[in-house]
Design an enzyme around this catalytic site. Structure first.
Site, PDB file in Angstrom:
ATOM      1  N   LEU A  64      40.404  45.539  -7.495  1.00  0.00           N
ATOM      2  CA  LEU A  64      41.569  46.401  -7.368  1.00  0.00           C
ATOM      3  C   LEU A  64      41.213  47.828  -6.993  1.00  0.00           C
ATOM      4  O   LEU A  64      42.044  48.568  -6.470  1.00  0.00           O
ATOM      5  CB  LEU A  64      42.348  46.420  -8.693  1.00  0.00           C
ATOM      6  CG  LEU A  64      42.908  45.076  -9.148  1.00  0.00           C
ATOM      7  CD1 LEU A  64      43.408  45.168 -10.571  1.00  0.00           C
ATOM      8  CD2 LEU A  64      44.036  44.629  -8.220  1.00  0.00           C
ATOM      9  N   GLY A  65      40.018  48.249  -7.313  1.00  0.00           N
ATOM     10  CA  GLY A  65      39.632  49.619  -7.029  1.00  0.00           C
ATOM     11  C   GLY A  65      38.300  49.935  -7.683  1.00  0.00           C
ATOM     12  O   GLY A  65      37.645  49.059  -8.256  1.00  0.00           O
ATOM     13  N   ASP A  76      42.318  64.719 -17.823  1.00  0.00           N
ATOM     14  CA  ASP A  76      42.302  64.200 -16.445  1.00  0.00           C
ATOM     15  C   ASP A  76      43.640  63.558 -16.099  1.00  0.00           C
ATOM     16  O   ASP A  76      43.700  62.474 -15.527  1.00  0.00           O
ATOM     17  CB  ASP A  76      41.162  63.203 -16.267  1.00  0.00           C
ATOM     18  CG  ASP A  76      40.823  62.972 -14.783  1.00  0.00           C
ATOM     19  OD1 ASP A  76      41.156  63.849 -13.972  1.00  0.00           O
ATOM     20  OD2 ASP A  76      40.246  61.928 -14.455  1.00  0.00           O
ATOM     21  N   LYS A  88      37.800  46.488 -16.407  1.00  0.00           N
ATOM     22  CA  LYS A  88      36.940  47.582 -15.947  1.00  0.00           C
ATOM     23  C   LYS A  88      35.503  47.183 -16.256  1.00  0.00           C
ATOM     24  O   LYS A  88      35.143  46.986 -17.416  1.00  0.00           O
ATOM     25  CB  LYS A  88      37.274  48.871 -16.682  1.00  0.00           C
ATOM     26  CG  LYS A  88      38.598  49.494 -16.325  1.00  0.00           C
ATOM     27  CD  LYS A  88      38.729  50.823 -17.069  1.00  0.00           C
ATOM     28  CE  LYS A  88      40.047  51.496 -16.741  1.00  0.00           C
ATOM     29  NZ  LYS A  88      40.151  52.787 -17.435  1.00  0.00           N
ATOM     30  N   GLY A 103      34.380  56.237 -11.107  1.00  0.00           N
ATOM     31  CA  GLY A 103      33.060  56.590 -11.574  1.00  0.00           C
ATOM     32  C   GLY A 103      32.565  55.640 -12.651  1.00  0.00           C
ATOM     33  O   GLY A 103      31.368  55.474 -12.851  1.00  0.00           O
ATOM     34  N   PHE A 104      33.490  55.029 -13.347  1.00  0.00           N
ATOM     35  CA  PHE A 104      33.142  54.053 -14.383  1.00  0.00           C
ATOM     36  C   PHE A 104      32.516  52.805 -13.771  1.00  0.00           C
ATOM     37  O   PHE A 104      31.549  52.251 -14.272  1.00  0.00           O
ATOM     38  CB  PHE A 104      34.438  53.689 -15.127  1.00  0.00           C
ATOM     39  CG  PHE A 104      34.287  52.711 -16.252  1.00  0.00           C
ATOM     40  CD1 PHE A 104      34.251  53.158 -17.555  1.00  0.00           C
ATOM     41  CD2 PHE A 104      34.202  51.353 -16.014  1.00  0.00           C
ATOM     42  CE1 PHE A 104      34.128  52.267 -18.606  1.00  0.00           C
ATOM     43  CE2 PHE A 104      34.070  50.448 -17.048  1.00  0.00           C
ATOM     44  CZ  PHE A 104      34.032  50.913 -18.355  1.00  0.00           C
TER      45      PHE A 104
END
Length: 848
Positions: free
Chosen positions: A536-537, A655, A558, A540-541
């Site tokens: 999906l994308g 953020d 993630k 930085g993680f």
């Protein structure tokens, strides 16, 4: 005396005749004696000046354009038009105060469409009636408890409009009072509950919207069970339950210090709650308002120094306050993730539903309990009492008698004291399922739940764990032994801590995360072995994948990149923070996977992607109308308010941006990405760092330049986000004439008096202009240069939900892009994603 501007165009004699004409009929000016007119006018004025807070038999009319004012000058009764409406209503409001001032409306269901309204006391019967159209149409009439003569209608200093006999020796012997018929506001001294003698149900019903005071679908009322309690309803569905009175406080209330007194009365004549402000604080005003816009019960306190209403408390407070969230025999603990647990001796009724995060089916017993089985009771602590619909109460019994009564009744599932003061007294029995249980640390009550004797034996010493309080005498030998074990434990911990450091990063032990653990094979299967088609994308993680569990639930995974050094720290930070957070406007963490080198977070999947996918795309922005954008604006504000004020830890996000606002299937906003968040303890609201991380274009100046972050720096980011939602323009890449960013553009338009030019073309024709302009005003207040000038998020929520006057914004914190700043600020990759994308900054240490 308050004049109606509309009458200023009339002939002076006509105005005078209108005032003294007690029949509300036209008068022939030629046949009317001027001397008589002057005499009657002077008599009227003298009477009015002498009693501006009252109507009497000698002066029985109140017309549109005039008002009554309480003797202390705090309250006013008169006609008004709410919001953008042109309809006229008769109501009571705070006088000369900014904010949500309307406290009572007479004709909330029957507006008057012009200025012909007149309130009349009938001289013979004492009836109180509101007419329109020259006294020919009855709009509203008071329900009198008794007929009176020589009546007087008076607006009291507490905001109560009362009708009584002027000659009655008892000044409290009212024939009618507005306090018996609340609308959406509860003032000090008002009663929420029942007058059983006169069959009056004193309840609150929210305004339908700021322009319409007619009842919406949100209400708050007293339920007349054996064990009475107040409940908020959303239409026909229970929404929030306060719990019964336990002799000291409401069952659901935490132990917090308050300057307000709460009183509960339950007898053969009345059942009600009532709050008051101590006489030690005469300068304090308070009110409770039920609000349809955000489905909240809001308590306001007037700040004399700031000259505005401040939010003192909100209900529901958190996700555990929502009615029956965890179903029968389940209890909610806001400190846990997920928050729902089964009582000991019980298991989820549907394991698959609980795994998927759906808890409404609740729990069932491990073993079926039949009448005649050997049973006992498990003592549970710190709980909000269950729903009292099916209760039996005897206030004369002690706890042992209560226990025996429950044992003798096969339908009895639990018992408790009705009064917890002192050593406890009274008996309440619950029959049927136990519903809507919540853990309230240090403030809940003891509840005795019936269980099979065999289950009690299994529990054994387990009763002394977690929320069950043991009373143990500790000997000196035990203390010494405990100290020895503690020293040994600390030594082992230090050794383990050192051994768990690899390449400068600590290893993470799965058991330390206090989260449901997903097996790696399950994640592999769900994501089709992390197929590129499922990706999906990436932030930085690391990469983010969509997955589908075996039960059909969609998830977002993630996956920590193995080459991401900063990602490890943020992985730990996000787990520690969000595992403890539960709010409808925060993304939900379902669990994690930690096996070998793999470290992953498993979130609920957001099918509508992120906010930036809509507002910055020419095609997609057409799908997001103003009502949806306003819903998103309010939801984000509530989520931030929870982080700053209502969560267990005070959390500063650092953020906040459009790509970190995810949208569920109903377009509800969810704040995501807590990898850069910081916590503050106690009353701390700010901090400082040498590592400035975040996203350029959203950072407050004091954070970007000096590393000072606070709840006000989050408010700054919210203001930027608000401008982006309204304008459809991205803050980071904005350029218009000489305006270097969206703040400068919005500020220039505001100063020029043309803020409506900021509005996105996609919503310009269909939006509510006044609502959008109000949001622009709020956004500019949030981005003011001085952090102390910016509102808190609780105040932002109030400004969005109530028609309070807004102050003029001061100079905003302009953000000028140049190479020197760019070298100091670490800008994150701002990529759109359809999932819970973690956007991480790779920070450069600041050299001072």
């Amino acid at each position: 005396m308050k004049k109606n501007p509309a009458t200023q165009r009339q002939h002076p004699l006509e105005i005078a005749v209108l005032i003294v004409n007690t029949h509300g009929r036209p008068i022939d000016m030629e046949s009317f004696s001027p001397a008589l007119l002057v005499f009657n006018l002077l008599l009227y004025l003298l009477t009015y000046v002498a009693a501006t807070d009252s109507l009497t038999a000698q002066d029985p009319y109140l017309r549109d354009g005039f008002s009554l004012v309480s003797s202390n000058g705090n309250f006013e009764l008169g006609f008004f038009s709410p919001g953008l409406s042109r309809d006229r209503y008769l109501g009571i409001s705070f006088k000369n105060r900014r904010g949500p001032t309307s406290v009572w409306v007479a004709n909330r269901n029957t507006p008057i469409n012009d200025s012909s309204g007149v309130l009349v006391i009938n001289i013979t019967t004492g009836n109180l009636t509101l007419y329109s159209h020259d006294s020919t149409t009855i709009v509203w009439t008071a329900r009198l408890l008794r007929k009176i003569s020589n009546g007087v209608l008076q607006l009291l200093d507490i905001g109560n409009l009362v009708l009584r006999n002027r000659k009655d020796e008892n000044p409290l012997n009212y024939s009618w009072q507005s306090f018996d018929y609340p609308t959406d506001t509860l003032l000090p001294g008002m009663k929420l509950g029942w007058d059983l003698k006169n069959n009056i149900n004193r309840r609150l019903d929210a305004w339908k919207n700021p322009n319409d005071p007619s009842p919406g679908n949100l209400s708050w009322r007293m339920e007349l069970h054996e064990y009475p309690e107040s409940v908020m309803w959303k239409g026909s569905q229970e929404y929030f339950r306060h719990g019964p009175w336990n002799g000291m406080r409401i069952s659901s209330n935490p132990l917090v210090r308050s300057f307000l007194y709460l009183n509960f009365v339950s007898d053969e004549n009345e059942v009600y709650y009532q709050y008051s402000v101590p006489t030690l604080f005469p300068e304090i005003s308070a009110m409770v308002v039920i609000n349809q816009s955000n489905y909240l019960l809001m308590m306001y306190v007037w700040s004399a120094t700031e000259r505005q209403w401040k939010i003192y408390n909100l209900l529901p407070r958190d996700i555990c306050d929502y009615y029956a969230l965890c179903g029968p025999y389940g209890y909610c603990d806001i400190r846990e993730a997920p928050p729902c647990k089964c009582l000991e001796g019980f298991k989820p009724r549907s394991a698959d539903s609980w795994t998927a995060g759906e808890f409404s089916d609740g729990c069932e017993r491990n073993k079926l309990m039949n009448c005649g089985d050997e049973v006992g009771f498990a003592q549970l602590y710190e709980l909000k009492y269950p729903d009292t619909k099916r209760t039996w109460v005897d206030k004369s019994m002690d706890l042992e008698e209560c226990k025996q009564k429950c044992l003798s009744n096969c339908s009895c599932m639990a018992y408790a004291n009705t009064d917890i003061s002192g050593s406890g007294s009274g008996c309440a029995l619950w029959t049927g399922d136990l519903i809507d249980l919540k853990l309230i640390p240090h403030a809940g009550q003891d509840l005795y739940v019936k269980m099979l004797a065999s289950e009690l034996v299994k529990r054994g010493e387990a009763q002394k764990i977690d929320r069950l309080k043991p009373k143990v005498k500790i000997s000196l030998a035990v203390v010494v032994a405990s100290l020895g074990f503690a020293i040994l434990f600390i030594g082992l911990y230090i050794f383990k801590k050192r051994s768990n450091v690899k390449d400068g990063h600590e290893k993470i032990e799965a058991q330390d995360l206090e989260l449901p653990l997903f097996d790696l094979s399950l994640i592999n299967s769900a994501t089709n072995n992390f197929s590129i088609d499922n990706k999906l994308g990436e932030g930085g993680f690391g990469p983010v994948y969509k997955g589908t569990l075996t039960n059909g639930q969609d998830i977002a995974v993630k996956r920590l990149s193995r080459c991401s050094g900063q990602g490890m720290n943020e992985f730990k930070n996000e787990v520690i923070l969000i595992a403890k957070l539960q709010h409808r406007n925060l993304v939900k963490l379902l669990g994690c996977c930690i096996q070998g080198e793999e470290k992953m977070l498993v979130y609920e999947y957001m099918p509508n992607k992120s906010l930036d996918f809509f507002i910055f795309d020419r095609t997609q922005r057409q799908l997001l109308d103003w009502s949806q954008r306003y819903h998103i604006i309010c939801g984000i504000a509530r989520g931030l308010m929870y982080l700053h004020q209502d969560s267990r830890l005070r959390i500063i996000h650092r953020d906040l941006k459009a790509s970190n606002i995810l949208l569920d299937m109903n377009m509800n906003p969810k704040i995501s990405d807590f990898g850069l968040a910081k916590t503050c303890g106690g009353d701390q609201t700010e901090g400082r760092t040498i590592k400035v991380v975040g996203t350029y274009g959203y950072m407050a100046p004091e954070y970007a330049f000096d590393g000072r972050f606070s709840i006000k720096s989050d408010a700054f980011s919210y203001g930027i986000l608000l401008l982006e939602i309204i304008s459809g323009k991205r803050s980071r890449s904005f350029c218009h004439l000489n305006d270097q960013n969206v703040i400068a553009y919005a500020w220039r338009l505001w100063k020029e008096g043309n803020p409506e030019e900021l509005i996105d073309d996609a919503i310009r024709e269909t939006c509510i202009i006044s609502e959008v302009l109000r949001c622009i005003n709020i956004s500019l207040l949030c981005v003011q240069q001085n952090p102390n000038d910016r509102p808190t998020m609780s105040l932002v929520v109030m400004m969005l939900g109530c028609e309070i006057p807004l102050s003029q914004p001061k100079l905003p914190g302009f953000f000028i892009k140049n190479e020197a700043i760019s070298r100091k600020i670490s800008s994150s990759k701002d990529k759109s994603s359809s999932t819970n994308e973690l956007t991480i900054t790779l920070p450069d240490p600041r050299r001072r």
